[in-house]
Design a protein around this motif. Structure first.
Motif, mmCIF file in Angstrom:
data_model
loop_
_atom_site.group_PDB
_atom_site.id
_atom_site.type_symbol
_atom_site.label_atom_id
_atom_site.label_comp_id
_atom_site.label_asym_id
_atom_site.label_seq_id
_atom_site.Cartn_x
_atom_site.Cartn_y
_atom_site.Cartn_z
ATOM 1 N N ILE A 38 0.840 -1.209 0.000
ATOM 2 C CA ILE A 38 0.000 0.000 0.000
ATOM 3 C C ILE A 38 0.867 1.249 0.000
ATOM 4 N N GLU A 39 1.911 1.255 0.803
ATOM 5 C CA GLU A 39 2.822 2.407 0.836
ATOM 6 C C GLU A 39 3.464 2.631 -0.528
ATOM 7 N N ALA A 40 3.814 1.551 -1.202
ATOM 8 C CA ALA A 40 4.440 1.683 -2.523
ATOM 9 C C ALA A 40 3.444 2.212 -3.552
ATOM 10 N N PHE A 41 2.181 1.750 -3.491
ATOM 11 C CA PHE A 41 1.169 2.218 -4.442
ATOM 12 C C PHE A 41 0.853 3.697 -4.238
ATOM 13 N N ILE A 42 0.697 4.121 -2.979
ATOM 14 C CA ILE A 42 0.334 5.514 -2.712
ATOM 15 C C ILE A 42 1.503 6.452 -2.961
#
Length: 576
Positions: A38-42
């Protein structure tokens, strides 16, 4: 005024730092893989202010949903909020039950199905019951396509590539059916007329026969072989399926740019054995179209100076088989002796099928020497000569030429001389060396070494110092000076021995990147009798893996020689 401006700047700078926004992802229950995804996507949010974070909420939620689904969480409950002091984009996720694979079919059809090297993806993440992971599915597709391209199945295609997902029933089905089509072949290799090297020699560098099944590794190996000869500055190998004939045979075109005919090099080094040293080398890479080479070396240090010239002729395998003629002069000031030596010789080196290097050699040496102490026979200048035919075997296996973590070196040499045949005495001289390196748990290393030497002769007094055995120093028994361990004559000269033994056991621990500490025990002897005592030393040191290779600094002390205290040793070069 100045104080006010300074305070204003500091306050403004602090405000900028304080105003930086941050992303916080909370997963309940904790799931580090999902959190990281999630951190990588955002992505980064530091440059967004509070209003910017509020506008970004809907997009962030969509990205969090995509990140969750990529790992198989299709029923995740996601809430996104924005908080002040500090500005924070808070993403809270309850993943729920993941989608799992209920059916997996991965199959290869066509010619590739009968090629053992062509591997069908079958890891645990692709088995029934595993959590769905989109990247694993995509990786499996890419792996099939990449293998096909590497092995020459250029017309391969997917007959079926589907991923069916049923979020309600938390199930997914994978179907990958790949039709490889026919395999292309490697055709004739053509070299340019401007190569300046005989076609026969170039063809001996080709690692495959015409008609061999295509594999990109063979094309890379051909390029590497040509580059390794030193004859060419640039090498380009072209082999594309668009050039194939109706039989799917791909012609191979090689473009070669000849290297500069001569190169020179200068090297500097140092060790506590011989102090600073310098080396100058010169090489003519291409004497003629047959690929002959010519070169020379000059080495200078305080105790030793040498000049060597050589002429090399490539044999059956141009990279590993060679006939070399050489000649040289060496002057050396040993601990208790002075020596001047002339050498002429020839050697034939060949790499055997089991990767051992075998070297047949014939070497003539004439050495003038004397020992410095006393007034007896040893103090008189003497000249000896020996014609020494012999053979040597060696092998080096390691996972890195510069700083290996695993590997070993084995080396054996034997040379003989017959009195009256350009030799002043009968002599047989044999040596053996074994080194091993083993690393476990990443940071722990064990290094072992053992070497022996023996001389059999009917007149040891005729054997010059360069053929006798000495030990002690950085490379053999630390705690002793260079070649300090040796039999002595009545005047105290270290005259060298008939027998030599040296061994070492060393433990190293990596405590930081490129840095290691070491503890070791060394043993060794150079003697005329097998019953003579063996010297033992212990010590510790530090290693730095520099860009040019390991540098070693050791502190060692003999265990039984009270007159010798702690001694510093510095050396450089690979462990094996």
């Amino acid at each position: 005024m100045l104080r006010f401006l300074t305070s204003l700047i500091l306050v403004s700078f602090s405000s900028v730092l304080w105003a930086q926004s941050k992303l916080e992802v909370r997963i309940t229950p904790k799931n580090s893989a999902l959190k990281a995804n999630i951190e990588a996507f955002i992505g980064a949010v530091e440059k967004r202010d509070f209003e910017g974070l509020e506008r970004f909420q809907r997009t962030a939620k969509q990205q969090a949903e995509q990140a969750s689904q990529a790992l198989g969480y299709y029923s995740a409950k996601i809430t996104v909020s924005v908080n002040k002091d500090p500005n924070t984009l808070l993403v809270e996720v309850e993943p729920g039950a993941p989608v799992r694979l209920t059916h997996v079919e991965i199959r290869v059809e066509g010619e590739a199905a009968n090629v053992p090297e062509f591997i069908v993806p079958n890891n645990k993440k692709l088995q029934v019951g595993a959590k769905l992971n989109h990247s694993v599915y995509e990786d499996a597709k890419s792996e099939l396509q990449n293998q096909a391209l590497r092995m020459g199945f250029f017309s391969g295609k997917f007959l079926q590539h589907t991923l069916k997902i049923d979020p309600i029933n938390e199930s997914a089905e994978i179907a990958l059916v790949y039709q490889s089509g026919p395999r292309y072949k490697l055709g004739k290799v053509s070299f340019p007329d401007t190569a300046k090297i005989n076609l026969d020699l170039l063809e001996r560098l080709i690692p495959f026969k015409e008609g061999t099944n295509y594999h990109s590794a063979l094309i890379a190996k051909l390029s590497q072989n040509l580059q390794s000869t030193g004859y060419f500055e640039q090498v380009r190998v072209d082999a594309t399926e668009q050039d194939a004939d109706e039989n799917l045979v791909i012609p191979i075109s090689v473009v070669l740019t000849p290297a500069k005919p001569r190169t020179m090099g200068i090297g500097l080094g140092a060790s506590t054995d011989i102090g600073p040293r310098a080396r100058f080398s010169w090489e003519r890479h291409r004497v003629n179209s047959a690929g002959h080479k010519l070169g020379g070396d000059i080495e200078v240090s305080s105790p030793k100076q040498s000049v060597t010239g050589w002429y090399a002729v490539p044999l059956e395998d141009p990279l590993n088989d060679e006939l070399r003629f050489l000649g040289g002069y060496q002057k050396e000031e040993m601990n208790d002796a002075d020596s001047m030596k002339y050498t002429l010789g020839a050697q034939v080196r060949k790499q055997l099928d089991n990767k051992w290097q075998r070297t047949y050699f014939l070497r003539w040496e004439q050495e003038t020497f004397k020992f410095n102490k006393g007034s007896g026979n040893n103090s008189r200048e003497r000249t000896s000569q020996f014609l020494l035919p012999g053979v040597g075997y060696s092998i080096l296996r390691s996972d890195s030429p510069l700083d290996p973590s695993q590997g070993h070196r084995l080396q054996f040499d034997i040379a003989t001389g017959k009195e009256g045949v350009l030799s002043d005495a009968d002599v047989v001289r044999a040596t053996a060396l074994a080194k091993g390196l083993y690393t476990f748990a990443d940071n722990h290393r064990f290094l072992g070494r053992a070497q022996i030497g023996v001389i059999g002769t009917n007149n040891f007094n005729k054997i010059p110092p360069s053929l006798r055995f000495f030990t002690g120093g950085d490379q053999t028994v630390r705690g002793y000076s260079y070649e300090d361990i040796s039999p002595r004559d009545s005047a105290g000269n270290r005259i060298g021995g008939r027998y030599m033994f040296a061994s070492s056991a060393e433990y190293q621990y990596t405590f930081a990147p490129s840095w290691r500490v070491a503890a070791f025990i060394d043993q060794g002897a150079a003697a005329n009798n097998l019953t003579d005592s063996i010297k033992t030393s212990i010590g510790m040191g530090v290693r730095w893996v520099s860009p040019v290779g390991p540098l070693r600094l050791d502190l060692a002390k003999p265990m039984h020689d009270k007159e010798n205290g702690w001694r510093i040793h510095f050396s450089m070069g690979p462990e094996l």
